[in-house]
Scaffold this active site. Structure first.
Site, PDB file in Angstrom:
ATOM      1  N   SER A 133     -51.055 -37.310 -19.941  1.00 32.45           N
ATOM      2  CA  SER A 133     -50.187 -38.224 -20.690  1.00 32.45           C
ATOM      3  C   SER A 133     -48.780 -38.189 -20.114  1.00 32.45           C
ATOM      4  CB  SER A 133     -50.156 -37.745 -22.145  1.00 32.45           C
ATOM      5  OG  SER A 133     -49.107 -38.369 -22.826  1.00 32.45           O
ATOM      6  N   TYR A 157     -48.878 -30.666 -28.882  1.00 27.50           N
ATOM      7  CA  TYR A 157     -49.819 -31.577 -28.208  1.00 27.50           C
ATOM      8  C   TYR A 157     -49.465 -31.679 -26.724  1.00 27.50           C
ATOM      9  CZ  TYR A 157     -51.520 -36.038 -26.399  1.00 27.50           C
ATOM     10  OH  TYR A 157     -52.095 -37.010 -25.603  1.00 27.50           O
ATOM     11  N   LYS A 161     -51.483 -30.621 -23.012  1.00 28.76           N
ATOM     12  CA  LYS A 161     -51.673 -31.450 -21.813  1.00 28.76           C
ATOM     13  C   LYS A 161     -51.078 -30.754 -20.587  1.00 28.76           C
ATOM     14  CE  LYS A 161     -53.919 -34.869 -23.622  1.00 28.76           C
ATOM     15  NZ  LYS A 161     -55.356 -34.940 -23.380  1.00 28.76           N
TER      16      LYS A 161
HETATM   17  N1  LIG Z   1     -54.045 -43.194 -26.930  1.00 29.47           N
HETATM   18  C1  LIG Z   1     -52.919 -42.694 -26.422  1.00 29.47           C
HETATM   19  O1  LIG Z   1     -51.809 -43.097 -26.788  1.00 29.47           O
HETATM   20  C2  LIG Z   1     -52.977 -41.624 -25.362  1.00 29.47           C
HETATM   21  C3  LIG Z   1     -51.883 -41.446 -24.512  1.00 29.47           C
HETATM   22  C4  LIG Z   1     -51.939 -40.452 -23.553  1.00 29.47           C
HETATM   23  C5  LIG Z   1     -53.072 -39.641 -23.443  1.00 29.47           C
HETATM   24  N2  LIG Z   1     -54.104 -39.818 -24.275  1.00 29.47           N
HETATM   25  C6  LIG Z   1     -55.283 -38.936 -24.175  1.00 29.47           C
HETATM   26  O2  LIG Z   1     -56.431 -39.694 -23.877  1.00 29.47           O
HETATM   27  C7  LIG Z   1     -57.581 -39.117 -24.476  1.00 29.47           C
HETATM   28  C8  LIG Z   1     -58.308 -40.183 -25.276  1.00 29.47           C
HETATM   29  O3  LIG Z   1     -57.418 -40.738 -26.222  1.00 29.47           O
HETATM   30  P1  LIG Z   1     -57.873 -41.837 -27.276  1.00 29.47           P
HETATM   31  O4  LIG Z   1     -56.664 -42.620 -27.594  1.00 29.47           O
HETATM   32  O5  LIG Z   1     -59.095 -42.523 -26.815  1.00 29.47           O
HETATM   33  O6  LIG Z   1     -58.194 -40.884 -28.514  1.00 29.47           O
HETATM   34  P2  LIG Z   1     -59.369 -40.971 -29.585  1.00 29.47           P
HETATM   35  O7  LIG Z   1     -59.046 -39.978 -30.651  1.00 29.47           O
HETATM   36  O8  LIG Z   1     -59.612 -42.372 -29.985  1.00 29.47           O
HETATM   37  O9  LIG Z   1     -60.631 -40.456 -28.753  1.00 29.47           O
HETATM   38  C9  LIG Z   1     -60.907 -39.096 -28.533  1.00 29.47           C
HETATM   39  C10 LIG Z   1     -62.391 -38.874 -28.827  1.00 29.47           C
HETATM   40  O10 LIG Z   1     -62.712 -37.492 -28.602  1.00 29.47           O
HETATM   41  C11 LIG Z   1     -63.538 -37.040 -29.669  1.00 29.47           C
HETATM   42  N3  LIG Z   1     -63.352 -35.588 -29.768  1.00 29.47           N
HETATM   43  C12 LIG Z   1     -62.222 -34.928 -30.131  1.00 29.47           C
HETATM   44  N4  LIG Z   1     -62.430 -33.599 -30.085  1.00 29.47           N
HETATM   45  C13 LIG Z   1     -63.714 -33.416 -29.668  1.00 29.47           C
HETATM   46  C14 LIG Z   1     -64.512 -32.274 -29.420  1.00 29.47           C
HETATM   47  N5  LIG Z   1     -64.046 -31.031 -29.603  1.00 29.47           N
HETATM   48  N6  LIG Z   1     -65.783 -32.442 -29.007  1.00 29.47           N
HETATM   49  C15 LIG Z   1     -66.285 -33.678 -28.830  1.00 29.47           C
HETATM   50  N7  LIG Z   1     -65.572 -34.805 -29.038  1.00 29.47           N
HETATM   51  C16 LIG Z   1     -64.308 -34.675 -29.462  1.00 29.47           C
HETATM   52  C17 LIG Z   1     -63.063 -37.812 -30.885  1.00 29.47           C
HETATM   53  O11 LIG Z   1     -64.035 -37.883 -31.903  1.00 29.47           O
HETATM   54  C18 LIG Z   1     -62.763 -39.178 -30.287  1.00 29.47           C
HETATM   55  O12 LIG Z   1     -63.889 -40.018 -30.308  1.00 29.47           O
HETATM   56  C19 LIG Z   1     -57.077 -37.936 -25.307  1.00 29.47           C
HETATM   57  O13 LIG Z   1     -57.254 -36.759 -24.551  1.00 29.47           O
HETATM   58  C20 LIG Z   1     -55.602 -38.232 -25.484  1.00 29.47           C
HETATM   59  O14 LIG Z   1     -54.838 -37.066 -25.652  1.00 29.47           O
HETATM   60  C21 LIG Z   1     -54.109 -40.809 -25.230  1.00 29.47           C
HETATM   61  O1  LIG Z   2     -44.039 -47.048 -36.836  1.00 32.88           O
HETATM   62  C1  LIG Z   2     -43.465 -46.937 -35.750  1.00 32.88           C
HETATM   63  C2  LIG Z   2     -44.067 -46.300 -34.649  1.00 32.88           C
HETATM   64  C3  LIG Z   2     -43.344 -46.199 -33.472  1.00 32.88           C
HETATM   65  N1  LIG Z   2     -42.094 -46.707 -33.378  1.00 32.88           N
HETATM   66  C4  LIG Z   2     -41.333 -46.595 -32.104  1.00 32.88           C
HETATM   67  O2  LIG Z   2     -42.098 -47.213 -31.086  1.00 32.88           O
HETATM   68  C5  LIG Z   2     -41.947 -46.525 -29.849  1.00 32.88           C
HETATM   69  C6  LIG Z   2     -43.316 -46.116 -29.350  1.00 32.88           C
HETATM   70  O3  LIG Z   2     -43.856 -45.165 -30.231  1.00 32.88           O
HETATM   71  P1  LIG Z   2     -45.398 -44.672 -30.176  1.00 32.88           P
HETATM   72  O4  LIG Z   2     -46.288 -45.851 -30.169  1.00 32.88           O
HETATM   73  O5  LIG Z   2     -45.574 -43.667 -31.250  1.00 32.88           O
HETATM   74  O6  LIG Z   2     -45.504 -44.018 -28.733  1.00 32.88           O
HETATM   75  P2  LIG Z   2     -44.753 -42.758 -28.104  1.00 32.88           P
HETATM   76  O7  LIG Z   2     -43.848 -42.119 -29.059  1.00 32.88           O
HETATM   77  O8  LIG Z   2     -44.170 -43.228 -26.811  1.00 32.88           O
HETATM   78  O9  LIG Z   2     -45.943 -41.737 -27.844  1.00 32.88           O
HETATM   79  C7  LIG Z   2     -47.281 -42.143 -27.529  1.00 32.88           C
HETATM   80  O10 LIG Z   2     -47.435 -42.348 -26.169  1.00 32.88           O
HETATM   81  C8  LIG Z   2     -47.278 -41.187 -25.361  1.00 32.88           C
HETATM   82  C9  LIG Z   2     -47.509 -41.595 -23.935  1.00 32.88           C
HETATM   83  O11 LIG Z   2     -48.795 -42.006 -23.737  1.00 32.88           O
HETATM   84  C10 LIG Z   2     -48.268 -40.111 -25.788  1.00 32.88           C
HETATM   85  O12 LIG Z   2     -48.037 -38.957 -25.056  1.00 32.88           O
HETATM   86  C11 LIG Z   2     -48.084 -39.816 -27.251  1.00 32.88           C
HETATM   87  O13 LIG Z   2     -49.060 -38.884 -27.636  1.00 32.88           O
HETATM   88  C12 LIG Z   2     -48.253 -41.085 -28.034  1.00 32.88           C
HETATM   89  O14 LIG Z   2     -48.055 -40.842 -29.418  1.00 32.88           O
HETATM   90  C13 LIG Z   2     -41.028 -45.331 -30.158  1.00 32.88           C
HETATM   91  O15 LIG Z   2     -39.723 -45.689 -29.825  1.00 32.88           O
HETATM   92  C14 LIG Z   2     -41.139 -45.166 -31.672  1.00 32.88           C
HETATM   93  O16 LIG Z   2     -39.988 -44.619 -32.267  1.00 32.88           O
HETATM   94  C15 LIG Z   2     -41.498 -47.343 -34.446  1.00 32.88           C
HETATM   95  O17 LIG Z   2     -40.356 -47.804 -34.354  1.00 32.88           O
HETATM   96  N2  LIG Z   2     -42.204 -47.447 -35.613  1.00 32.88           N
END
Ligand SMILES: NC(=O)c1ccc[n+]([C@@H]2O[C@H](COP(=O)([O-])OP(=O)(O)OC[C@H]3O[C@@H](n4cnc5c(N)ncnc54)[C@H](O)[C@@H]3O)[C@@H](O)[C@H]2O)c1
Ligand SMILES: O=c1ccn([C@@H]2O[C@H](COP(=O)(O)OP(=O)(O)O[C@H]3O[C@H](CO)[C@@H](O)[C@H](O)[C@H]3O)[C@@H](O)[C@H]2O)c(=O)[nH]1
Length: 351
Positions: A133, A157, A161
């Protein structure tokens, strides 16, 4: 390069990014084995994936209800099939929750991943694409964020990572037969163009786009805008939002890279667009795409939020041959398409 018939294990394949990536993997000719414990997802999401790809490709999916922390169950999956590579999404991802319950994050994200490496090593499967991330850049001093800058965690968190990136680097340093790609996602949003799969967070959303979406469909009254005094063009914070289908394609590009004979070691890549969008710009784009007014309340800054974060995209373009294709308008269009077809998510409104 021909990927036809290669078998990929996708952990967390029922989740937001996992479901979209599984669709693209199948289209690309891969067979897919999914592990999930439905910790943050539902079985319906996998049924929808099958609907999206149709019966012929759906037949190439297998599913294992397994928690990665249970090493014995994980071994059973590896004992049954020979995987050509692993895409590892499974983990917890809510920053606020991680501050309140850090052990939950160390347990799930660290133990789950360490088990996965152990079992992969035992079954000689050593190609891994890992979900990292942009959180590993902390509060970036220089933007765009380039891959080789110093990394920093801001919360438990983010620390998981960062630790997991370090673990990957250590393993590949010590054992030269591992091939690992760390994908640092910026802000994934939107949904598959069919509107059948999308993000369906449990409880009140933490992230901007799911929150806006729930205001638009009437589940929440108004959007709290966190911070309007940032030194940016309109006072609100800037992020690099990326369409989840572009992100999914980034995984295909990474996987293909792992199958090239010259790829060695552990390499990080940003997956972003390289363009920053403010909160108010995102709201305006969503209002235009949906025709819905999003009431807003200007609130103080959210603790720990950075002013502006966006990706340097040259490395992924040059080495993976991957670039994001979708702009903000398409992201908002597809987010709204998913939201309007599924206002209460996969399982509909609870009575
Ligand atoms: N969505 C974002 O904003 C974002 C940003 C940066 C990184 N990531 C990373 O990408 C990955 C996927 O994110 P996402 O948005 O699809 O999240 P998500 O929660 O929708 O998907 C994660 C999946 O993993 C499963 N899971 C969690 N723990 C588990 C375990 N111990 N065993 C088996 N399954 C398990 C959950 O049930 C879920 O289906 C995560 O590692 C997250 O940290 C997400
Ligand atoms: O109700 C809300 C939610 C968010 N924000 C703003 O919107 C922007 C984006 O916020 P958000 O969507 O929560 O994303 P990030 O804070 O950038 O973090 C997300 O994106 C990162 C990069 O992927 C990941 O590491 C984090 O886990 C994930 O939460 C920020 O300025 C927040 O303050 C608002 O103003 N109102």
């Amino acid at each position: 390069m021909k990927m036809e018939g290669k078998l990929v294990l996708v952990t967390g394949g029922a989740g937001f990014i996992g479901t979209h990536t599984v669709v693209q993997l199948l289209k690309e000719g891969f067979r897919v084995s999914i592990i999930d414990n439905f910790d943050n997802s539902v079985e319906e999401a996998l049924d929808r994936v099958k609907e999206v790809v149709g019966p012929a490709l759906a037949a190439k999916i297998e599913f294992h209800f397994v928690d990665l922390r249970n090493k014995d169950d994980l071994e059973k999956v590896f004992a049954k099939s020979k995987f050509d590579g692993v895409i590892h999404f499974a983990g917890r991802k809510a920053v606020g929750e991680s501050v309140e319950y850090p052990r939950r994050y160390f347990d799930n994200n660290l133990i789950g991943t360490i088990n996965l490496y152990e079992v992969m090593a035992k079954y000689n499967c050593k190609k891994m694409v890992f979900s990292s991330s942009s959180t590993v850049y902390g509060q970036p001093e220089k933007i765009p964020c380039v891959e080789d800058t110093e990394l920093k965690a801001m919360n438990p968190y983010g620390r998981t990572k960062l630790f997991l990136e370090e673990i990957a680097r250590d393993i590949s340093q010590a054992e030269s037969d591992w091939q690992i790609i760390l994908l640092r996602y910026f802000n994934p949003v939107a949904a598959h163009e069919s509107g059948k799969i999308g993000e369906d967070p449990k409880g009140i959303p933490n992230n901007l786009m799911p929150y806006i979406q729930q205001v638009a469909v009437g589940r929440l009254p108004e959007l709290n805008v966190y911070g309007h005094d940032y030194p940016t063009r309109d006072g609100t914070a800037i992020r690099d939002y990326i369409h989840v289908m572009d992100l999914a394609d980034g995984h295909i590009a990474a996987l293909k890279k792992l199958f090239t004979p010259d790829f060695k070691g552990c390499v990080p890549y940003n997956l972003g667009t390289g363009r920053g969008t403010s909160v108010l710009e995102m709201v305006a784009a969503f209002e235009k795409a949906s025709g819905k007014k999003i009431p807003m309340k200007l609130c103080p800054r959210r603790a720990g939020d950075a002013t502006a974060v966006y990706a340097a995209v040259d490395k992924a373009a040059k080495e993976l041959g991957w670039k994001a294709k979708h702009g903000i308008e398409e992201m908002c269009r597809d987010q709204w398409n998913w939201a309007s077809k599924n206002p209460w998510g996969y399982q509909g409104k609870k009575a």
